[in-house]
Design an enzyme around this catalytic site. Structure first.
Site: not given
Ligand code: AMX
Length: 439
Positions: A241, A271
């Site tokens: 991210s 993630h």
């Protein structure tokens, strides 16, 4: 100029002088070498970017501007009567590199309240989506709909001097962060609470207001939100991210465009989506064993079954960390301090006792220890948030603090457009042949 911006400007000017000198004097210094395996395997361990806001140590975990999570839980300002840090404080720390005072934190709370009105068209866009659209998809689309507000994009279109980039990036970052809780809560209420929305309460801090708009009025959930939104904020620059935000921002895409890219990465199961996966996995395990609290032996069997089916054990492992994630430990401490007994949290503890040994025995998993996602869902379920597929949105609201502070730094330090080399396997084969011919 607002006082936070003024403070940032002084810090950025000083760092820019240092960076120029570092590049001029030490620009040729080698930072490392990398191997063919690293190029194929996700560039692990290759130093390839600068991110000022936090640094991850494989053994010790994350430090935000030099401060560990236990230190920040003690030292960052709290809400009146509160015991967990206000996330406004970690944003201040990441942005200017100093611990904030209570007054500094109140300044940010008020600044975010002032900016927090979400334009109506954002809700209209969300209302057009099928209600069962995944919350992360809705979140990403909601942020994209807010891009119409980007002052960076507007200033660039008019023509702006490079030296002004950071100022507009700062404005966008502050405004976007201020609005994320409202967008997140809107998605939650729309999807799970029949579209009955709750107006913001401008007397509350950023995290408590999020809990309020989601529909949780208890002090306990507000305290959890403050901790949650603090510890998920940043994890240095290379995670998906943060890196995606930085990469897209490097094309001078405005902060809304850049952040959405990061959120699309956070929505991946390896993630941020792992927090939803952990809870589904625990609930499936519970059901598998007849709905009762499973024993440690049963948990061990279920972990082995998961591995045998070629799936990952969610919440375990990390690309950089090689020990228990201090974000896991902070949540474990929260559980022991404030909750004390909860079945799902007890399952999380039992998994922690058996999983590392089993994962280690596979001989291939580099880090058998839990990461942040192994615990977060259990705390949310305890306080009544059972909608697992919403959890990653909370992670995303928090992650905005780190990646936006970082993006403002990128624009202030003239960070370049990212453009690494890529090669083909044929190229690598020729390189290997050439090396062999020489030796
Ligand atoms: N369960 C089963 N297998 C695992 C595993 C786990 N928890 N963690 C790693 N492995 C496997 C990998 O899939 C890989 O298998 P392969 O060689 O057959 O492809 C092997 O072990 C080596 O992987 P690694 O070098 O230890 O990990 P990585 O750096 O490639 O991946 C991560 C890191 C986090 C993606 C991985 O540990 C994983 O998939 N964990 C479960 C998902 C998860 O919890 N993600 C959240 C991470 C934190 C976050 O970003 N929020």
């Amino acid at each position: 100029m607002d006082k936070l911006k003024e403070k940032f400007k002084v810090k950025a000017e000083a760092l820019n002088i240092e960076i120029k000198d570092i590049i001029k004097t030490h620009g040729d210094m080698k930072l490392g070498e990398y191997t063919v395996a690293q190029v194929y395997q996700g560039m692990r361990g290759m130093t390839g970017m600068v991110s000022e806001t936090s640094k991850l140590d494989a053994e010790e975990g994350i430090r935000f501007r030099g401060y560990s999570i236990p230190e920040l839980r003690k030292q960052l300002p709290k809400a009146p009567g509160g015991t967990e840090p206000l996330p406004e404080g970690i944003f201040y720390l990441m942005l200017v590199g100093e611990l904030p005072t209570t007054e500094d934190v109140s300044y940010i709370t008020n600044e975010w309240i002032k900016r927090s009105v979400v334009p109506k068209h954002v809700f209209d866009v969300l209302d057009r989506l099928p209600v069962d659209t995944h919350p992360m998809t809705q979140f990403s689309i909601g942020v994209m709909a807010m891009q119409t507000e980007s002052v960076f994009a507007k200033a660039y279109a008019k023509g702006m001097n490079k030296k002004e980039y950071w100022e507009y990036a700062y404005e966008d970052a502050m405004t976007m962060i201020s609005r994320l809780p409202r967008v997140a809560a809107y998605i939650y209420r729309r999807k799970y609470k029949g579209g009955v929305h709750i107006e913001p309460d401008h007397k509350l801090d950023w995290a408590a207001n999020l809990a309020h708009m989601l529909g949780f009025e208890e002090f306990d959930m507000k305290r959890l939100m403050r901790l949650y939104l603090t510890i998920h904020a940043d994890h240095e620059g290379g995670n998906v991210s943060a890196h995606a935000t930085h990469l897209v921002g490097s094309a001078l895409s405005d902060p809304y465009l850049a952040f959405t890219a990061g959120m699309n990465g956070l929505a991946g199961p390896l993630h941020g989506l792992a927090n939803q996966e952990v809870l589904s996995w625990i609930m499936e395990m519970k059901e598998f064993f007849g709905g009762l609290l499973p024993t440690k032996d049963q948990i061990a069997d279920y972990i082995k079954k998961t591995l045998a089916e070629g799936k990952v054990v969610p919440g375990y492992g990390h690309a950089v960390l090689r020990k228990t994630d201090p974000r896991f430990t902070a949540q474990q401490d929260f559980y022991r301090t404030y909750i004390k007994h909860d079945d799902i949290c007890e399952i999380v503890q039992m998994i922690y006792e058996v999983a590392p040994g089993i994962l280690e025995s596979t001989g291939k998993i580099k880090n058998p220890w839990p990461n942040v996602d192994a615990h977060s869902g259990a705390l949310l379920v305890h306080y009544g948030m059972h909608e697992y597929d919403f959890y990653t949105v909370l992670f995303g609201v928090s992650r905005a603090l780190g990646v936006m502070a970082s993006l403002v730094w990128d624009r202030a330090t003239g960070s370049a457009i990212e453009r690494p080399n890529s090669v083909t396997t044929d190229w690598i084969k020729k390189k290997i042949a050439a090396e062999k011919a020489v030796s």
